[in-house]
Enzyme design. Structure first.
Site, PDB file in Angstrom:
ATOM      1  N   ASP A  89      21.456  -5.753  36.013  1.00  9.82           N
ATOM      2  CA  ASP A  89      20.145  -6.393  35.864  1.00  9.82           C
ATOM      3  C   ASP A  89      19.019  -5.431  36.246  1.00  9.82           C
ATOM      4  OD1 ASP A  89      18.430  -8.443  35.188  1.00  9.82           O
ATOM      5  OD2 ASP A  89      18.560  -9.431  37.145  1.00  9.82           O
ATOM      6  N   HIS A 105      16.734  -0.908  28.356  1.00  6.10           N
ATOM      7  CA  HIS A 105      18.096  -1.202  27.887  1.00  6.10           C
ATOM      8  C   HIS A 105      18.785   0.074  27.425  1.00  6.10           C
ATOM      9  CE1 HIS A 105      17.284  -5.341  28.454  1.00  6.10           C
ATOM     10  NE2 HIS A 105      16.492  -5.498  27.408  1.00  6.10           N
ATOM     11  N   LEU A 108      41.995   2.358  33.205  1.00  4.44           N
ATOM     12  CA  LEU A 108      40.896   1.485  33.615  1.00  4.44           C
ATOM     13  C   LEU A 108      40.701   0.420  32.538  1.00  4.44           C
ATOM     14  CD1 LEU A 108      38.440   0.821  35.464  1.00  4.44           C
ATOM     15  CD2 LEU A 108      37.111   2.423  34.077  1.00  4.44           C
ATOM     16  N   ILE A 167      24.113 -15.876  40.482  1.00  8.02           N
ATOM     17  CA  ILE A 167      25.316 -15.609  39.692  1.00  8.02           C
ATOM     18  C   ILE A 167      25.018 -15.682  38.187  1.00  8.02           C
ATOM     19  CG2 ILE A 167      27.670 -16.474  39.243  1.00  8.02           C
ATOM     20  CD1 ILE A 167      27.427 -15.244  42.004  1.00  8.02           C
TER      21      ILE A 167
HETATM   22  C1  IPE Z   1      22.130 -11.834  33.665  1.00  6.23           C
HETATM   23  O1  IPE Z   1      20.885 -11.241  33.725  1.00  6.23           O
HETATM   24  C2  IPE Z   1      22.832 -11.461  32.404  1.00  6.23           C
HETATM   25  C3  IPE Z   1      23.068 -10.046  32.167  1.00  6.23           C
HETATM   26  C4  IPE Z   1      22.871  -9.046  32.974  1.00  6.23           C
HETATM   27  C5  IPE Z   1      23.631  -9.749  30.883  1.00  6.23           C
HETATM   28  P1  IPE Z   1      19.556 -12.051  33.413  1.00  6.23           P
HETATM   29  O2  IPE Z   1      18.434 -11.138  33.725  1.00  6.23           O
HETATM   30  O3  IPE Z   1      19.606 -12.607  32.038  1.00  6.23           O
HETATM   31  O4  IPE Z   1      19.643 -13.249  34.465  1.00  6.23           O
HETATM   32  P2  IPE Z   1      18.552 -14.304  34.915  1.00  6.23           P
HETATM   33  O5  IPE Z   1      18.102 -15.023  33.686  1.00  6.23           O
HETATM   34  O6  IPE Z   1      17.410 -13.542  35.529  1.00  6.23           O
HETATM   35  O7  IPE Z   1      19.231 -15.171  35.894  1.00  6.23           O
HETATM   36  C1  IPE Z   2      19.574  -6.820  32.210  1.00  5.08           C
HETATM   37  O1  IPE Z   2      18.252  -6.429  32.395  1.00  5.08           O
HETATM   38  C2  IPE Z   2      20.039  -6.611  30.790  1.00  5.08           C
HETATM   39  C3  IPE Z   2      20.276  -7.855  30.052  1.00  5.08           C
HETATM   40  C4  IPE Z   2      20.150  -9.052  30.516  1.00  5.08           C
HETATM   41  C5  IPE Z   2      20.694  -7.699  28.688  1.00  5.08           C
HETATM   42  P1  IPE Z   2      17.054  -7.417  32.116  1.00  5.08           P
HETATM   43  O2  IPE Z   2      16.630  -7.258  30.696  1.00  5.08           O
HETATM   44  O3  IPE Z   2      17.396  -8.783  32.529  1.00  5.08           O
HETATM   45  O4  IPE Z   2      15.949  -6.796  33.068  1.00  5.08           O
HETATM   46  P2  IPE Z   2      14.878  -7.603  33.911  1.00  5.08           P
HETATM   47  O5  IPE Z   2      15.621  -8.559  34.776  1.00  5.08           O
HETATM   48  O6  IPE Z   2      13.988  -8.289  32.938  1.00  5.08           O
HETATM   49  O7  IPE Z   2      14.179  -6.544  34.692  1.00  5.08           O
HETATM   50 MG    MG Z   3      17.165  -9.802  34.288  1.00  8.14          MG
END
Ligand code: IPE
Ligand code: IPE
Ligand code: MG
Length: 252
Positions: free
Chosen positions: A25, A42, A136, A200
């Protein structure tokens, strides 16, 4: 393999986590901080995946599970979703040779039905191509949700064993967990979430019952071998009691 349920029997533990599950995240915030489009975060995140796969291989982790796209991430703007899909396709096209060379067995876990045929073909090819590897086990959770997982398991269990509907007492944890989407892996020992949130987010809700939870403020694109090792160091200091007392563990 790996079907010991942490609530049914106390699993064996080791200094290095055998199964690490990560919520990657913070990509968007990493980019926004730099006045870049979220999508740049990303793209940068893919490099962190490489570092962590490499680090886990080197440190002796057997199972690495990465949350790449949740069942709730479809709620994002269409352009972001399609960029994520393009990155996924690109990564499969470019990385599978190398993963194969590193002895990585790749699996994609989640409801793949809404994905484009091209992406689904690439997933199938990558899985077939690396199926002989055992060093792995890398699982990418895509359109994955923990509740989806429990539901699909329940549905498949009943479809294959219709008599269980008449005798629900015959259903125990082991019965159901055989149908979970990662039934071949032990439950995660260590969960890591980058990006500062402590939740989570509908990840492996069943499987995380006794997992050690590690949260770091570091954004995913900034995560690498040193951060992975710091998480492992923290993990080593945990006392995994699984319901028992400290004294029972034979310490102190
Ligand atoms: C959780 O991250 C899903 C992934 C990392 C793929 P999100 O950024 O989508 O989670 P929330 O919405 O903040 O809980
Ligand atoms: C996690 O990073 C990647 C995915 C959920 C695909 P985010 O895109 O959720 O990044 P933030 O949380 O907005 O910084
Ligand atoms: Mg996020």
């Amino acid at each position: 393999m790996g079907l010991i349920s942490s609530t049914q029997a106390v699993p064996e533990t080791s200094a290095v986590p055998q199964h690490v599950a990560i919520i990657m995240d913070g990509n968007g915030r990493w980019a926004t901080r730099r006045h870049l489009p979220r999508t740049a975060g990303h793209a940068k995140g893919v490099q962190a995946v490489r570092r962590v796969v490499e680090g886990c291989g080197r440190l002796g982790v057997r199972y690495l599970t990465l949350f790449a796209f949740s069942s709730e991430n479809w709620r994002r703007p269409a352009e972001e979703v399609s960029l994520l899909m393009r990155l996924f396709v690109q990564a499969l096209e470019r990385e599978v040779d190398k993963l194969d060379g590193q002895g990585v067995r790749l699996r994609v876990v989640g409801d793949l039905t809404p994905f484009e045929p091209r992406l689904r073909d690439l997933i199938e090819q990558a899985q077939a191509r690396t199926a002989h590897n055992d060093r792995l086990h890398l699982s990418i959770c895509a359109n994955y949700g923990g509740r989806w997982d429990v539901l699909q398991a329940t549905r498949r269990m009943l479809a294959e064993n219709p008599q269980l509907a008449q005798h629900p007492d015959g259903i125990d944890e082991a019965t159901l967990s055989r149908y979970l989407s990662m039934a071949w892996a032990p439950e995660p020992d260590l969960f890591i979430r980058t990006g500062g949130e402590q939740r989570i987010s509908n990840y492996l809700i069943w499987q995380l019952a006794y997992t050690e939870l590690y949260f770091t403020d570091r954004y995913w694109p900034d995560f690498g071998a040193a951060e992975l090792e710091a998480a492992f160091e923290w993990y080593r200091t945990r006392e995994r009691r699984f319901g028992r007392t400290s004294a029972q563990l034979g310490k102190r």
